[in-house]
Scaffold this motif. Sequence first.
Motif, PDB file in Angstrom:
ATOM      1  N   LEU A  72      27.576  83.130  25.658  1.00 40.31           N
ATOM      2  CA  LEU A  72      28.116  81.974  25.383  1.00 40.31           C
ATOM      3  C   LEU A  72      27.930  81.596  24.082  1.00 40.31           C
ATOM      4  N   ASP A  73      29.166  81.344  23.239  1.00 39.73           N
ATOM      5  CA  ASP A  73      29.145  80.882  21.836  1.00 39.73           C
ATOM      6  C   ASP A  73      29.281  79.307  21.815  1.00 39.73           C
ATOM      7  N   LEU A  74      28.389  78.516  21.838  1.00 38.32           N
ATOM      8  CA  LEU A  74      28.380  77.211  21.950  1.00 38.32           C
ATOM      9  C   LEU A  74      28.985  76.477  20.602  1.00 38.32           C
ATOM     10  N   GLY A  75      30.118  75.996  20.370  1.00 40.13           N
ATOM     11  CA  GLY A  75      30.377  75.632  19.161  1.00 40.13           C
ATOM     12  C   GLY A  75      30.952  76.742  18.079  1.00 40.13           C
ATOM     13  N   CYS A  76      31.765  77.656  18.878  1.00 42.76           N
ATOM     14  CA  CYS A  76      32.247  78.862  18.247  1.00 42.76           C
ATOM     15  C   CYS A  76      32.904  78.942  16.945  1.00 42.76           C
ATOM     16  N   GLY A  77      33.743  77.615  16.502  1.00 38.80           N
ATOM     17  CA  GLY A  77      34.264  77.560  15.390  1.00 38.80           C
ATOM     18  C   GLY A  77      35.486  78.639  15.659  1.00 38.80           C
ATOM     19  N   SER A  78      35.348  79.349  14.370  1.00 37.51           N
ATOM     20  CA  SER A  78      36.483  80.599  14.222  1.00 37.51           C
ATOM     21  C   SER A  78      36.598  81.501  15.433  1.00 37.51           C
ATOM     22  N   ILE A 105      34.783  84.373  15.102  1.00 39.82           N
ATOM     23  CA  ILE A 105      34.556  85.548  14.361  1.00 39.82           C
ATOM     24  C   ILE A 105      33.170  85.872  14.995  1.00 39.82           C
ATOM     25  N   VAL A 106      32.157  85.403  14.815  1.00 38.00           N
ATOM     26  CA  VAL A 106      30.971  85.854  15.529  1.00 38.00           C
ATOM     27  C   VAL A 106      31.011  86.453  17.000  1.00 38.00           C
ATOM     28  N   ALA A 107      31.433  85.530  17.534  1.00 40.84           N
ATOM     29  CA  ALA A 107      31.824  85.743  19.041  1.00 40.84           C
ATOM     30  C   ALA A 107      32.419  87.047  19.112  1.00 40.84           C
ATOM     31  N   ASP A 122      34.096  74.744  22.127  1.00 47.08           N
ATOM     32  CA  ASP A 122      33.836  73.626  21.110  1.00 47.08           C
ATOM     33  C   ASP A 122      34.415  72.623  21.290  1.00 47.08           C
ATOM     34  N   ILE A 123      34.640  71.528  20.478  1.00 47.88           N
ATOM     35  CA  ILE A 123      35.073  70.147  20.487  1.00 47.88           C
ATOM     36  C   ILE A 123      36.531  70.281  19.954  1.00 47.88           C
ATOM     37  N   ILE A 124      36.778  71.324  19.292  1.00 47.21           N
ATOM     38  CA  ILE A 124      38.188  71.439  18.802  1.00 47.21           C
ATOM     39  C   ILE A 124      38.364  72.880  18.708  1.00 47.21           C
ATOM     40  N   ASP A 125      39.643  73.527  18.695  1.00 45.29           N
ATOM     41  CA  ASP A 125      40.145  74.746  18.621  1.00 45.29           C
ATOM     42  C   ASP A 125      40.298  75.318  17.331  1.00 45.29           C
ATOM     43  N   ILE A 182      37.760  74.210  25.621  1.00 48.98           N
ATOM     44  CA  ILE A 182      37.345  72.513  24.806  1.00 48.98           C
ATOM     45  C   ILE A 182      36.569  71.986  25.612  1.00 48.98           C
ATOM     46  N   TYR A 183      35.516  71.203  25.247  1.00 55.89           N
ATOM     47  CA  TYR A 183      34.817  70.412  25.976  1.00 55.89           C
ATOM     48  C   TYR A 183      34.277  69.033  25.137  1.00 55.89           C
ATOM     49  N   ASP A 184      33.803  68.173  25.608  1.00 56.31           N
ATOM     50  CA  ASP A 184      33.470  66.778  25.155  1.00 56.31           C
ATOM     51  C   ASP A 184      32.525  66.820  24.216  1.00 56.31           C
ATOM     52  N   ILE A 243      23.922  79.526  19.573  1.00 61.47           N
ATOM     53  CA  ILE A 243      24.247  77.941  18.873  1.00 61.47           C
ATOM     54  C   ILE A 243      23.864  78.405  17.332  1.00 61.47           C
ATOM     55  N   SER A 244      25.278  78.424  16.848  1.00 60.76           N
ATOM     56  CA  SER A 244      25.190  78.830  15.213  1.00 60.76           C
ATOM     57  C   SER A 244      25.536  78.082  14.374  1.00 60.76           C
ATOM     58  N   TYR A 245      24.673  77.060  13.579  1.00 66.68           N
ATOM     59  CA  TYR A 245      25.081  76.120  12.763  1.00 66.68           C
ATOM     60  C   TYR A 245      25.887  74.968  13.606  1.00 66.68           C
ATOM     61  N   VAL A 246      25.349  74.508  14.647  1.00 67.15           N
ATOM     62  CA  VAL A 246      26.238  73.537  15.424  1.00 67.15           C
ATOM     63  C   VAL A 246      25.374  72.315  15.675  1.00 67.15           C
ATOM     64  N   HIS A 267      25.430  69.074  13.997  1.00 65.21           N
ATOM     65  CA  HIS A 267      26.494  68.087  14.326  1.00 65.21           C
ATOM     66  C   HIS A 267      26.604  67.524  15.607  1.00 65.21           C
ATOM     67  N   THR A 268      25.953  67.615  16.402  1.00 62.88           N
ATOM     68  CA  THR A 268      26.202  67.228  17.875  1.00 62.88           C
ATOM     69  C   THR A 268      25.750  65.883  18.247  1.00 62.88           C
ATOM     70  N   GLY A 269      25.029  65.228  17.222  1.00 62.17           N
ATOM     71  CA  GLY A 269      24.434  63.861  17.604  1.00 62.17           C
ATOM     72  C   GLY A 269      23.267  64.082  18.380  1.00 62.17           C
ATOM     73  N   LEU A 305      30.450  65.926   4.400  1.00 62.25           N
ATOM     74  CA  LEU A 305      31.507  66.641   4.167  1.00 62.25           C
ATOM     75  C   LEU A 305      32.399  67.146   5.228  1.00 62.25           C
ATOM     76  N   TYR A 306      31.225  67.600   6.261  1.00 60.70           N
ATOM     77  CA  TYR A 306      32.003  68.445   7.277  1.00 60.70           C
ATOM     78  C   TYR A 306      32.441  67.195   8.278  1.00 60.70           C
ATOM     79  N   ASP A 307      32.199  66.416   8.351  1.00 61.42           N
ATOM     80  CA  ASP A 307      32.496  65.330   9.377  1.00 61.42           C
ATOM     81  C   ASP A 307      33.869  64.812   8.833  1.00 61.42           C
TER      82      ASP A 307
HETATM   83  C1  LIG Z   1      29.732  74.990  10.938  1.00 64.25           C
HETATM   84  S1  LIG Z   1      30.731  75.204  12.317  1.00 64.25           S
HETATM   85  C2  LIG Z   1      29.891  76.773  12.904  1.00 64.25           C
HETATM   86  C3  LIG Z   1      30.837  77.831  13.754  1.00 64.25           C
HETATM   87  C4  LIG Z   1      30.429  78.940  14.318  1.00 64.25           C
HETATM   88  N1  LIG Z   1      29.218  78.764  15.076  1.00 64.25           N
HETATM   89  C5  LIG Z   1      29.914  79.870  13.351  1.00 64.25           C
HETATM   90  O1  LIG Z   1      28.701  79.985  12.989  1.00 64.25           O
HETATM   91  O2  LIG Z   1      30.744  80.336  12.463  1.00 64.25           O
HETATM   92  C6  LIG Z   1      30.154  74.157  13.250  1.00 64.25           C
HETATM   93  C7  LIG Z   1      30.886  74.129  14.574  1.00 64.25           C
HETATM   94  O3  LIG Z   1      30.250  73.034  15.393  1.00 64.25           O
HETATM   95  C8  LIG Z   1      31.334  72.392  16.319  1.00 64.25           C
HETATM   96  N2  LIG Z   1      30.811  71.281  16.896  1.00 64.25           N
HETATM   97  C9  LIG Z   1      30.528  70.055  16.428  1.00 64.25           C
HETATM   98  N3  LIG Z   1      30.030  69.116  17.221  1.00 64.25           N
HETATM   99  C10 LIG Z   1      29.902  70.023  18.515  1.00 64.25           C
HETATM  100  C11 LIG Z   1      29.266  69.790  20.081  1.00 64.25           C
HETATM  101  N4  LIG Z   1      28.968  68.500  20.073  1.00 64.25           N
HETATM  102  N5  LIG Z   1      29.346  70.687  20.791  1.00 64.25           N
HETATM  103  C12 LIG Z   1      29.890  72.007  20.330  1.00 64.25           C
HETATM  104  N6  LIG Z   1      30.293  72.449  18.979  1.00 64.25           N
HETATM  105  C13 LIG Z   1      30.276  71.428  18.355  1.00 64.25           C
HETATM  106  C14 LIG Z   1      32.594  72.169  15.291  1.00 64.25           C
HETATM  107  O4  LIG Z   1      33.724  71.968  15.845  1.00 64.25           O
HETATM  108  C15 LIG Z   1      32.450  73.598  14.496  1.00 64.25           C
HETATM  109  O5  LIG Z   1      33.322  74.431  15.103  1.00 64.25           O
END
Ligand SMILES: C[S@@+](CC[C@H](N)C(=O)[O-])C[C@H]1O[C@@H](n2cnc3c(N)ncnc32)[C@H](O)[C@@H]1O
Length: 201
Positions: free
Chosen positions: A37-43, A45-47, A62-65, A75-77, A94-97, A100-102, A141-143
């Motif tokens: 599972l790639d949690l917060g997979c973004g693009s 590309i890594v998965a 991810d929270i957005i596609d 997509i999840y919340d 969970i790569s660089y995510v 951002h999750t709070g 910036l990311y936000d």
């Molecule tokens: C810097 S990008 C990293 C994307 C990818 N993991 C990578 O390494 O290329 C951060 C990602 O975290 C996602 N994200 C932010 N809050 C999240 C949350 N609560 N749960 C899952 N993904 C979240 C964003 O939508 C974004 O795709």
Amino acid sequence: MKKSHLQYRLLKPFYNKEAKKMCNDFKNYITKGDKVLDLGCGSGIVANKIKSTFKVQVKGIDIIDMREVDIPFEIYDGKDLSFIKDNEFDVVLISYVLHHTGDLENILSQAKRIAKKHIIIYEDLNEGFFGKFYCLLHGKLYDWVFLKNNIPARFLSEKEWKELFKELNLDLIHSKEKKYKLSFVKRKAFILEKRVCSSAG
Ligand SMILES: C[S@@+](CC[C@H](N)C(=O)[O-])C[C@H]1O[C@@H](n2cnc3c(N)ncnc32)[C@H](O)[C@@H]1O
């Protein structure tokens, strides 16, 4: 899947190269046939690179596609992972995510429930004058550009990560510093395993 994002169009070779390096970081921890599972997979590309390198099944959430490649995706919340069963995936990436999750403690403890074998985390570390400045700027910036959800980014130092892993009974079995040219910030990969609790004695 939406239209290609400018950031990925411009930096595609960098993202592909980085995905290849990441696969090398965790080559001893993913095996053929695993479910990842790639949690917060973004693009994605890594998965996608993980899928082709290790011949495994991957899924991104991810929270957005923001997918640039066609991987299974949901997509999840951003908070509640109860739609995923205990130990459903061998490995959770969970790569660089997490920053951002709070509530990163909440996401990490749910990742622990979902992962059968390993959790792999990549993080920017909140250390040193320039590193802390980078983290502050990156979070804001990311936000502003992508997330727009007003959840302030929260970056930890290596010491704080290690304390959190201990609290959650996750054993740190490997870590690696990620070096990038012209980078202000220290980045690390952490590979974790659930602690096996013995009922004997
Ligand atoms: C810097 S990008 C990293 C994307 C990818 N993991 C990578 O390494 O290329 C951060 C990602 O975290 C996602 N994200 C932010 N809050 C999240 C949350 N609560 N749960 C899952 N993904 C979240 C964003 O939508 C974004 O795709």
